[in-house]
Design a protein around this motif. Sequence first.
Motif, PDB file in Angstrom:
ATOM      1  N   GLY A  12       8.247   0.681   6.960  1.00 30.49           N
ATOM      2  CA  GLY A  12       9.467   0.384   6.152  1.00 30.49           C
ATOM      3  C   GLY A  12      10.372   1.513   6.285  1.00 30.49           C
ATOM      4  N   ARG A  13      10.909   2.114   4.899  1.00 29.97           N
ATOM      5  CA  ARG A  13      11.829   2.975   4.777  1.00 29.97           C
ATOM      6  C   ARG A  13      11.517   4.372   5.287  1.00 29.97           C
ATOM      7  N   GLY A  14      10.165   5.002   5.441  1.00 31.98           N
ATOM      8  CA  GLY A  14       9.832   6.008   5.960  1.00 31.98           C
ATOM      9  C   GLY A  14      10.058   7.228   5.234  1.00 31.98           C
ATOM     10  N   SER A  15      10.049   7.201   3.817  1.00 30.19           N
ATOM     11  CA  SER A  15      10.194   8.492   3.145  1.00 30.19           C
ATOM     12  C   SER A  15       8.963   9.447   3.367  1.00 30.19           C
ATOM     13  N   ASN A  16       7.824   8.833   3.388  1.00 33.46           N
ATOM     14  CA  ASN A  16       6.583   9.933   3.698  1.00 33.46           C
ATOM     15  C   ASN A  16       6.756  10.216   5.152  1.00 33.46           C
ATOM     16  N   PHE A  17       7.018   9.682   5.961  1.00 30.25           N
ATOM     17  CA  PHE A  17       7.309  10.166   7.370  1.00 30.25           C
ATOM     18  C   PHE A  17       8.334  11.282   7.127  1.00 30.25           C
ATOM     19  N   ALA A  89       1.960   5.579   7.287  1.00 31.45           N
ATOM     20  CA  ALA A  89       3.068   5.931   6.183  1.00 31.45           C
ATOM     21  C   ALA A  89       3.502   4.656   5.856  1.00 31.45           C
ATOM     22  N   GLY A  90       3.021   3.972   4.891  1.00 28.73           N
ATOM     23  CA  GLY A  90       3.722   2.561   4.603  1.00 28.73           C
ATOM     24  C   GLY A  90       3.629   1.673   5.796  1.00 28.73           C
ATOM     25  N   ASN A 109      -4.285   7.514   5.367  1.00 30.12           N
ATOM     26  CA  ASN A 109      -3.287   6.474   4.801  1.00 30.12           C
ATOM     27  C   ASN A 109      -2.786   7.403   3.536  1.00 30.12           C
ATOM     28  N   ILE A 110      -1.805   6.867   2.780  1.00 32.21           N
ATOM     29  CA  ILE A 110      -1.507   7.281   1.366  1.00 32.21           C
ATOM     30  C   ILE A 110      -1.335   6.080   0.551  1.00 32.21           C
ATOM     31  N   HIS A 111      -1.779   6.050  -0.547  1.00 33.62           N
ATOM     32  CA  HIS A 111      -1.837   5.003  -1.571  1.00 33.62           C
ATOM     33  C   HIS A 111      -1.108   5.334  -3.006  1.00 33.62           C
ATOM     34  N   PRO A 112      -0.519   4.493  -3.441  1.00 33.58           N
ATOM     35  CA  PRO A 112       0.239   4.936  -4.694  1.00 33.58           C
ATOM     36  C   PRO A 112      -0.406   4.642  -5.837  1.00 33.58           C
ATOM     37  N   GLN A 124       1.496   0.606  -8.072  1.00 31.69           N
ATOM     38  CA  GLN A 124       1.947   1.158  -9.328  1.00 31.69           C
ATOM     39  C   GLN A 124       2.178  -0.084 -10.305  1.00 31.69           C
ATOM     40  N   LEU A 173       5.900   8.820  -5.955  1.00 30.63           N
ATOM     41  CA  LEU A 173       6.649   9.092  -4.816  1.00 30.63           C
ATOM     42  C   LEU A 173       6.941  10.603  -4.414  1.00 30.63           C
ATOM     43  N   GLU A 176       3.605  12.035  -3.648  1.00 34.47           N
ATOM     44  CA  GLU A 176       3.309  11.647  -2.431  1.00 34.47           C
ATOM     45  C   GLU A 176       3.943  12.515  -1.325  1.00 34.47           C
TER      46      GLU A 176
HETATM   47  C1  GRF Z   1       4.534   4.601  -0.292  1.00 33.27           C
HETATM   48  O1  GRF Z   1       4.437   4.103  -1.562  1.00 33.27           O
HETATM   49  C2  GRF Z   1       3.122   4.640   0.175  1.00 33.27           C
HETATM   50  O2  GRF Z   1       2.137   5.126  -0.909  1.00 33.27           O
HETATM   51  C3  GRF Z   1       2.353   3.282   0.417  1.00 33.27           C
HETATM   52  O3  GRF Z   1       3.656   2.723   1.013  1.00 33.27           O
HETATM   53  C4  GRF Z   1       4.770   3.383   0.644  1.00 33.27           C
HETATM   54  C5  GRF Z   1       5.712   3.888   1.798  1.00 33.27           C
HETATM   55  O4  GRF Z   1       6.921   4.269   1.705  1.00 33.27           O
HETATM   56  N1  GRF Z   1       1.482   3.292   1.322  1.00 33.27           N
HETATM   57  P1  GRF Z   1       7.762   5.238   2.508  1.00 33.27           P
HETATM   58  O5  GRF Z   1       7.970   4.081   3.401  1.00 33.27           O
HETATM   59  O6  GRF Z   1       6.969   6.257   3.182  1.00 33.27           O
HETATM   60  O7  GRF Z   1       8.970   5.601   1.862  1.00 33.27           O
END
Ligand code: GRF
Length: 218
Positions: A12-17, A89-90, A109-112, A124, A173, A176
């Motif tokens: 997706g949008r990849g903010s964690n990336f 990451a998503g 993995n990361i989980h919210p 959430q 987030l 995260e």
């Molecule tokens: C985040 O909320 C993460 O915890 C979940 O997917 C979402 C990914 O967001 N696994 P982003 O693409 O990293 O912005």
Amino acid sequence: MNRLKIGVLASGRGSNFQSIIDAVDSGHLKVTLSVLITDNPGAFVIERARKHGIEHLVMQPGQYASRDEYFRSVAGMLKDRQVGLVVLAGFMRIVGRPLIEAFPWRVMNIHPALLPSFPGLHGQRQALDYGVKISGCTVHFVDEGMDTGPVIIQSAVPVLDGDDEEALSARILALEHKIYPEAIKLFSEGKVEVSGRKVVIRDAVAGEGSLTQPPVAG
Ligand code: GRF
């Protein structure tokens, strides 16, 4: 010193990336981001990879004979690039066995939400609907279940009266983006060890206090 090579899987949008890219750029995280693999050709995360000169591959399950074949192929691409840690990451799919077996305790993995509460989609919203007063996020190793692998780091936020899904998600987030680079850093420094279903974070220099050593008698 050889830097740990990381492969990121995202949909997706990849903010964690982005938070991982930023931690590398600032010098806080001493790893190499080798490749981004996405299953979504329209994902914004691709733009982030482009902007930072990180190789990206679009690999869609529909183009493979089976789910196993797909994840075998993803694992192959990661191995070809000598990736030592796979970071989800998503990535909106349950990872298949061929990838997990190719990278034992090397897929994160990361989980919210604070696992084991509220696994799966919309962690959430699940937390809000349940009415908990504290939620947060969890970095964990990936096994074949849905958000069931050993927990590496967790961090908590309050759930405030009047929170909607958007407000709580934003608060989570922000955390995260702190704990994911931190977990990767610990891993890259050899400080993360899986012991049964627990993860032990070692803060010692390599070798010292290793849990793989037998206890000293007497
Ligand atoms: C985040 O909320 C993460 O915890 C979940 O997917 C979402 C990914 O967001 N696994 P982003 O693409 O990293 O912005």
